[in-house]
Design an enzyme around this catalytic site. Sequence first.
Site, PDB file in Angstrom:
ATOM      1  N   ARG A 259       2.221   9.899  -4.063  1.00  0.00           N
ATOM      2  CA  ARG A 259       3.392   9.447  -3.307  1.00  0.00           C
ATOM      3  C   ARG A 259       4.662   9.976  -3.969  1.00  0.00           C
ATOM      4  O   ARG A 259       4.845   9.848  -5.176  1.00  0.00           O
ATOM      5  CB  ARG A 259       3.437   7.920  -3.242  1.00  0.00           C
ATOM      6  CG  ARG A 259       2.210   7.344  -2.536  1.00  0.00           C
ATOM      7  CD  ARG A 259       2.266   5.844  -2.374  1.00  0.00           C
ATOM      8  NE  ARG A 259       1.040   5.352  -1.764  1.00  0.00           N
ATOM      9  CZ  ARG A 259       0.776   4.078  -1.523  1.00  0.00           C
ATOM     10  NH1 ARG A 259       1.673   3.155  -1.826  1.00  0.00           N
ATOM     11  NH2 ARG A 259      -0.364   3.713  -0.964  1.00  0.00           N
ATOM     12  N   ARG A 274       5.304   2.265 -10.728  1.00  0.00           N
ATOM     13  CA  ARG A 274       5.564   3.088  -9.548  1.00  0.00           C
ATOM     14  C   ARG A 274       5.394   4.552  -9.929  1.00  0.00           C
ATOM     15  O   ARG A 274       6.348   5.243 -10.286  1.00  0.00           O
ATOM     16  CB  ARG A 274       6.963   2.809  -9.007  1.00  0.00           C
ATOM     17  CG  ARG A 274       7.191   3.349  -7.600  1.00  0.00           C
ATOM     18  CD  ARG A 274       8.568   2.953  -7.085  1.00  0.00           C
ATOM     19  NE  ARG A 274       8.680   1.518  -6.885  1.00  0.00           N
ATOM     20  CZ  ARG A 274       8.298   0.878  -5.784  1.00  0.00           C
ATOM     21  NH1 ARG A 274       7.776   1.542  -4.776  1.00  0.00           N
ATOM     22  NH2 ARG A 274       8.439  -0.432  -5.683  1.00  0.00           N
ATOM     23  N   GLU A 346       3.297  -7.191  -6.492  1.00  0.00           N
ATOM     24  CA  GLU A 346       2.240  -6.790  -5.576  1.00  0.00           C
ATOM     25  C   GLU A 346       1.194  -5.916  -6.269  1.00  0.00           C
ATOM     26  O   GLU A 346       1.532  -4.956  -6.953  1.00  0.00           O
ATOM     27  CB  GLU A 346       2.832  -6.025  -4.396  1.00  0.00           C
ATOM     28  CG  GLU A 346       1.790  -5.568  -3.381  1.00  0.00           C
ATOM     29  CD  GLU A 346       2.048  -4.165  -2.847  1.00  0.00           C
ATOM     30  OE1 GLU A 346       1.074  -3.477  -2.530  1.00  0.00           O
ATOM     31  OE2 GLU A 346       3.225  -3.765  -2.772  1.00  0.00           O
ATOM     32  N   SER A 349      -2.447  -4.953  -0.902  1.00  0.00           N
ATOM     33  CA  SER A 349      -1.846  -5.201   0.405  1.00  0.00           C
ATOM     34  C   SER A 349      -2.925  -5.018   1.457  1.00  0.00           C
ATOM     35  O   SER A 349      -3.605  -3.990   1.481  1.00  0.00           O
ATOM     36  CB  SER A 349      -0.685  -4.222   0.638  1.00  0.00           C
ATOM     37  OG  SER A 349       0.016  -4.545   1.802  1.00  0.00           O
ATOM     38  N   ARG A 388      -1.813  -0.644 -11.486  1.00  0.00           N
ATOM     39  CA  ARG A 388      -1.160  -1.956 -11.514  1.00  0.00           C
ATOM     40  C   ARG A 388      -2.071  -3.039 -12.087  1.00  0.00           C
ATOM     41  O   ARG A 388      -1.591  -4.031 -12.651  1.00  0.00           O
ATOM     42  CB  ARG A 388      -0.667  -2.327 -10.119  1.00  0.00           C
ATOM     43  CG  ARG A 388       0.471  -1.436  -9.647  1.00  0.00           C
ATOM     44  CD  ARG A 388       1.230  -2.017  -8.483  1.00  0.00           C
ATOM     45  NE  ARG A 388       2.371  -1.170  -8.136  1.00  0.00           N
ATOM     46  CZ  ARG A 388       3.370  -1.547  -7.360  1.00  0.00           C
ATOM     47  NH1 ARG A 388       3.355  -2.758  -6.820  1.00  0.00           N
ATOM     48  NH2 ARG A 388       4.371  -0.718  -7.099  1.00  0.00           N
TER      49      ARG A 388
END
Length: 423
Positions: A259, A274, A346, A349, A388
């Site tokens: 990403r 991130r 988070e 999801s 994460r």
Amino acid sequence: MLDIRLIRDDPAAFDAAMARRGKPTDAATILDLDRRRREIVTELQVGQARRNEASKAIGAAKAKKDEDTAAALMAEVATLKQRLPELEAEEAQLGGELDGLLASLPNLPLADVPEGADENDNHLIHERGRRPTFDFAIREHDAIGPALGLDFETGALLSGARFTLVRGHMAKLARALGQFGLDVLTRDHGYEEIVPPLLVRDETMFGTGQLPKFAEDLFRTTDGRWLIPTSEVSLTNIVREKILADLPLRFTALTPCFRSEAGAAGRDTRGFIRQHQFDKAEMVSIVEPDQSEAEHERMTAIAEDVLTRLELPFRRMKLCTGDMGFSAARTYDIEVWLPGQDRYREVSSCSTCTDFQARRMNARFRPEGEKATRFVHTLNGSGLVVGRTIVAILENYQQADGSVVVPNVLQPYLGGLNRLEPR
């Protein structure tokens, strides 16, 4: 993609739903474009039928030596042959405009999705697990990780910001987490393991909603392919252009994800949160419409099961209309407790996309006893995000001496190693 018939049937409800998502639209504009296109289609069909009819009548008139009628018919056919391509071009233009407009619109939120602007308006569903307590100064993961094998400096030296070299026991922990996640999903919850392509074509990205709207968030190769931002893209598109017989289908894959994080400057630029590249065990389900509600709950419970086995405290949040992804009709976020940051973040999801992606992919099924096909429903969720989850383990299992205890469920994957020691 949205069904134009929903907009035709109740334009006011459509506008209200888009307004809930913070995407004000004017159904009248869409419907005017749709009306004009349909009028052109009707005129085109009538013209084609008349051309064929007149062409046959020419022969009949000539056979009767009725030259005046034949000449009039030939003139009419000539006019139609000139007009029909113009209509075809106009229909193609209007159809392209309509498809492009519909493709730019997000999915409609389900009725139970709370209205709101951003993450501050998300609703808490429940909290699970016990937060750890410490009798020493708690540190964040980016202070703990370097001594254990998270090499931020070398990662940045090799590739730039938001890349990390993972080495030694930390690399083994990452591998153990990926294998653990796959085992839970395949062995205990019936997902079929897939090794999908990491590079995909435009239409594959379009099918799950990444294109055309989110191109800047993706990495593109020199030959025009795209690096997947999640294996949801590859797994969901397995059923594109198919009429399916045996549902539900459940797929999982452990893959790197890529990403660009465009527009995320200043957010989580430190540490392992991130990253431009990370590994994730994804879940994708393809179901009949009447199964999708139960499947969404099932999938979310599986994501929670992974964290429960790792003995990490977490909570489930229902995202508001302004915080959901483009293709989602409802999303649950699973947020893990990070004591170093003193907040939930988070880590998974899980979304139901209803028939939104299926329409873009033309993925259908034929209900038993029916001739007509219907669009399937698609769902996706993060089974285990390796990076994460490492962050959560470092912060929740940290010790005063800088070591980190390995969660019990992971120790067999590490040959019995029960603690990561600073190097």
